[in-house]
Design a protein around this motif. Structure first.
Motif: not given
Lengths: 229, 233
Positions: A78, A84-86, A93, A97-98, A100-102, A145
């Protein structure tokens, strides 16, 4: 790949999406077209699992978005409208992170990040802090991402909003490049962008689906839109 | 690594590298050290009762600053949408945010144990009330962080989240005062809501399961409501 059957979404008394039935084939690029407030973003948010339908059924790759939400979300990437990003992370990174999260396996993350970064031409900014990215790079990282876990469905909300002409052309080419490999569902209120990018267009007005047309059979999208809206 | 592990790693990094954490940590240790020195030199008694009550006040005032950013910041930046569309359960997102904020408070509490070490080195303190006091602070922190996280999940404005948390803590602190104007048996309910009423016995060395239950129940309720707030969309 994506099936919506009589999907309705209410926020209190407000009816945001009304009884939408629609199916999107594997590898197809579908555009959601409509004026502001027509329900495009709400529909996209339901596709991503960010919101759940009030009634009706929505499935992604055969997984019900309400009964099997994690399986459905695993297959979706999505890109929200504001990208939006960190900001405190570096691009590598952020993508790691995304990934690993997914659910990308730990050992495969580096390869997945390198691959998506190269395909979106962000490999030269992998070590750059996100807050230092230009608007164009930021948008590409936002798409990266969403693609890093190789989703079956990519959902983009107003992907060309705020971009300069060159970036708009690049984004259009990128989306067309994904056709066939990944189902793409994008929203826009810009007629010309929809006409040049998608295989089929779904026109929404006040939460309802007015029509779904193949672009090959719609030589004048503007005339069609005006006749319906 | 599990989804919770991935999220917790990110949250811990964000919490401990935030300027807010350093500012809160600095204030906490400065005020706690000042209180400890003052009480030790004035009373010359080897206990931490006064310090524990000061730490109680510090936690009530500082936890809202620690928790205000957890969800509100992500909601405002739009990144919460990335988390909520990832294949992770809402409870994992909530726990990662909750545990990272609690970890910061724990680090501060661990740093404050140096006061107990000073007392043990130079005096002969009763260790029971000290252990009880730290258990009370731990339980208090778990409840305050839970409630702060809940408020942060409801708004995208960090100041609103912090103000609402502080308001809730103060209402709970003085809940037993309301009991004086209420009829029985409702008054008993408000007496038992008191934050301080369940804290004081620990500091005097009396550990009751009912007091620990109050903090644990409150924490679980706050985490449940936060998860519901995220899931209800």
């Amino acid at each position: 790949m994506v099936e919506l059957r009589n999907v309705t979404k209410r926020y209190g008394a407000h009816l945001a999406v009304r009884d939408v039935t629609l199916s999107v084939a594997e590898g197809e690029v579908l555009g959601l077209l409509g004026p502001n407030g027509s329900g495009k973003t709400t529909l996209l948010r339901m596709l991503t699992g960010a919101h759940t339908p009030t009634s009706g059924q929505l499935t992604v790759a055969g997984f019900d978005s309400v009964r099997q939400p994690l399986e459905a979300r695993r297959r979706v990437g999505y890109v929200p409208e504001s990208h939006p990003l960190y900001d405190h992370m570096r691009v590598r990174e952020m993508l790691s992170f995304m990934a690993a999260l997914r659910g990308v396996e730990r050992g495969a993350i580096r390869g997945a990040v390198g691959e998506v970064a190269e395909s979106l031409s962000v490999d030269d900014v992998l070590e750059t802090p996100v807050r230092h990215l230009s608007r164009g790079y930021r948008q590409r990282v936002a798409i990266a991402q969403a693609l890093v876990h190789r989703p079956s469905v990519l959902v983009l909300d107003e992907p060309t909003n705020g971009l300069d002409p060159r970036q708009i052309i690049e984004t259009r080419n990128l989306i067309r490049g994904l056709a066939g490999r990944c189902t793409v569902i994008m929203s826009s209120h810009i007629l010309s962008e929809i006409a040049r990018t998608v295989d089929r267009v779904a026109i929404l007005l006040r939460g309802g689906l007015l029509t779904v047309r193949s672009m090959a059979e719609t030589p004048d999208l503007e005339a069609l839109f005006l006749s319906l809206a | 690594m599990s989804a919770l592990g991935v999220l917790l790693k990110k949250e811990l990094h964000a919490t401990f590298t935030s300027p807010v954490a350093w500012a809160v940590g600095g204030v906490f240790l400065l005020v706690a050290g000042y209180t400890f020195s003052l009480s030790l030199f004035m009373t010359k008694v080897a206990n931490l009762t006064y310090v524990f009550h000061q730490l109680y006040i510090l936690l009530v005032l500082l936890v809202p600053v620690i928790t205000m950013r957890s969800f509100a910041e992500e909601r405002k930046a739009g990144t919460l949408e990335l988390l909520l569309t990832a294949p992770v359960r809402e409870i994992s997102v909530v726990l990662a945010k909750y545990l990272s904020s609690l970890a910061l408070v724990l680090v501060l509490l661990v740093a404050s144990t140096s006061y107990a070490a000073v007392l043990a080195l130079h005096g002969d303190p009763d260790l029971g009330p000290i252990a009880g006091g730290y258990l009370a602070l731990l339980l208090l922190a778990s409840l305050l962080v839970g409630v702060g996280t809940l408020w942060s999940s409801i708004t995208e404005n960090q100041v609103v989240a912090a103000s609402a948390s502080l308001g809730t803590f103060l209402m709970l602190w003085f809940a037993d005062s309301v009991a004086y104007i209420l009829p029985e048996p409702i008054d008993l309910f408000f007496v038992n809501l008191s934050l301080l009423g369940h804290f004081a016995p620990f500091v005097s060395g009396s550990v009751f399961l009912s007091d620990a239950g109050y903090y644990l129940t409150g924490t679980l309720l706050a985490l449940f409501l936060t998860t519901r707030a995220l899931a209800d969309r």
